[in-house]
Write an enzyme that holds these catalytic residues in place. Sequence first.
Site, PDB file in Angstrom:
ATOM      1  N   HIS A  31      -7.225  -4.863  -0.885  1.00 37.41           N
ATOM      2  CA  HIS A  31      -5.802  -4.897  -0.315  1.00 37.41           C
ATOM      3  C   HIS A  31      -4.754  -4.812  -1.094  1.00 37.41           C
ATOM      4  O   HIS A  31      -4.495  -5.809  -1.914  1.00 37.41           O
ATOM      5  CB  HIS A  31      -5.855  -5.998   0.457  1.00 37.41           C
ATOM      6  CG  HIS A  31      -4.553  -6.328   1.388  1.00 37.41           C
ATOM      7  ND1 HIS A  31      -4.118  -5.754   2.483  1.00 37.41           N
ATOM      8  CD2 HIS A  31      -3.274  -6.576   1.113  1.00 37.41           C
ATOM      9  CE1 HIS A  31      -3.113  -5.992   2.975  1.00 37.41           C
ATOM     10  NE2 HIS A  31      -2.278  -6.457   2.224  1.00 37.41           N
ATOM     11  N   TYR A  49      12.861  -4.329   4.823  1.00 38.90           N
ATOM     12  CA  TYR A  49      12.982  -4.766   3.082  1.00 38.90           C
ATOM     13  C   TYR A  49      13.229  -3.418   2.370  1.00 38.90           C
ATOM     14  O   TYR A  49      12.294  -2.695   2.597  1.00 38.90           O
ATOM     15  CB  TYR A  49      11.904  -5.866   2.684  1.00 38.90           C
ATOM     16  CG  TYR A  49      10.602  -5.331   2.737  1.00 38.90           C
ATOM     17  CD1 TYR A  49      10.167  -4.600   1.696  1.00 38.90           C
ATOM     18  CD2 TYR A  49       9.811  -5.400   3.910  1.00 38.90           C
ATOM     19  CE1 TYR A  49       8.886  -4.156   1.437  1.00 38.90           C
ATOM     20  CE2 TYR A  49       8.634  -4.871   3.628  1.00 38.90           C
ATOM     21  CZ  TYR A  49       8.024  -4.306   2.514  1.00 38.90           C
ATOM     22  OH  TYR A  49       6.831  -3.924   2.392  1.00 38.90           O
ATOM     23  N   ASP A 257      -3.597  -8.055  -3.091  1.00 39.38           N
ATOM     24  CA  ASP A 257      -2.296  -7.612  -2.440  1.00 39.38           C
ATOM     25  C   ASP A 257      -0.978  -7.236  -3.307  1.00 39.38           C
ATOM     26  O   ASP A 257       0.158  -7.507  -3.011  1.00 39.38           O
ATOM     27  CB  ASP A 257      -1.800  -9.014  -1.552  1.00 39.38           C
ATOM     28  CG  ASP A 257      -0.622  -8.721  -0.789  1.00 39.38           C
ATOM     29  OD1 ASP A 257      -0.553  -7.441  -0.108  1.00 39.38           O
ATOM     30  OD2 ASP A 257       0.168  -9.749  -0.313  1.00 39.38           O
TER      31      ASP A 257
HETATM   32  C1  0GY Z   1       0.931  -7.861   2.874  1.00 40.27           C
HETATM   33  C2  0GY Z   1       1.948  -8.686   3.524  1.00 40.27           C
HETATM   34  C3  0GY Z   1       3.138  -8.378   3.765  1.00 40.27           C
HETATM   35  C4  0GY Z   1       3.938  -7.239   3.885  1.00 40.27           C
HETATM   36  C5  0GY Z   1       3.355  -6.041   4.125  1.00 40.27           C
HETATM   37  O1  0GY Z   1       3.294  -3.818   4.429  1.00 40.27           O
HETATM   38  C6  0GY Z   1       3.887  -4.830   4.434  1.00 40.27           C
HETATM   39  O2  0GY Z   1       5.277  -4.859   4.232  1.00 40.27           O
HETATM   40  O3  0GY Z   1       1.930  -5.841   4.366  1.00 40.27           O
HETATM   41  C7  0GY Z   1       4.019  -9.618   4.169  1.00 40.27           C
HETATM   42  O4  0GY Z   1       5.512  -9.328   3.954  1.00 40.27           O
HETATM   43  O5  0GY Z   1       3.569 -10.638   4.571  1.00 40.27           O
HETATM   44  O6  0GY Z   1      -0.207  -7.942   3.307  1.00 40.27           O
HETATM   45  O7  0GY Z   1       1.167  -7.058   1.968  1.00 40.27           O
END
Ligand code: 0GY
Length: 305
Positions: A31, A49, A257
């Site tokens: 991930h 964002y 992440d």
């Molecule tokens: C993650 C979590 C977030 C964001 C996204 O695609 C994204 O913008 O996944 C979050 O802001 O909690 O898993 O990256």
Amino acid sequence: MKYEKSEGWLDWHANPSTPKFRLPEGSVDAHCHVFGPGSEFPFAKERKYTPCDASKDQLFALRDQLGFSRNVIVQATCHGTDNRAMIDACIASNGKARGVASVKTDISDHELQDLHQAGIRGVRFNFVKRLVDVIPQNELLTIAQRIAPLGWHIVVYFEAADLGDLETFFSALPTIVVVDHMGRPDVKKPVNGPEFSQFVSLMEQNPHIWSKVTCPERLSFKGPQALDGERAPYQDVAPFARHIVEQFPDRVLWGTDWPHPNLRSHMPDDGLLVDFIPHIAPSAKLQTKLLINNPMRLYWPEKDS
Ligand code: 0GY
């Protein structure tokens, strides 16, 4: 195009430490994301964002530094359904990265085939309202039916409070369903309390539901501080992740992440995040399943032995 980052945006850690935990050979960071660079791959109009840039080369450098062999790059919401940055990274990786895309219902079979060719093996359904305008379930079901014949799976992201409204939908999906970040439990509540038990029951009752035991930095209230000077970060999240790993060892994935979108309080040291792994998967057997066997089965089934 030049972009202004969202206010308070924290950039990814420029000098992550070397993990003390040695990842087993062949480990997959299942991930992570790429952002732009915005000058090459514009961010989506509908984004909630604007991130800093986080390029494929920077991701691959982190992969090598931490000791991962492969990446699974998940389409980030700031790119909407324009998957070009993620696809470019998958193609440039020489087979070391596979991807999870965001698509619309009207995607053609030809486009799906192109995505498959580029290394895409799943789609992401996002229910987190601060990140997306949520797509109606009937449209998501249409997408699910379109991608199922390709052998792909579905990654779902939602807030814990929404699980009750979504679990019937998840149970009915025709593919493997991978839940991001254990369904974002409130780790101030007990691991065997009713909230987390609802998620555990969902996995018990649906063998096609998997979980990423990821994002302690997102879920933690205590933060990364180590106990007794040890590299044992995010201790309030560890019991939740360990519970899932031990009960469902063949249905769990782990990832960094990176580059950690939308963190406001601290930016994790990715080396320290890797040192979280032995606290949630304490044996070599569990670590091999979490880091190699499970992600290979899902993303590189042709290499799975
Ligand atoms: C993650 C979590 C977030 C964001 C996204 O695609 C994204 O913008 O996944 C979050 O802001 O909690 O898993 O990256």
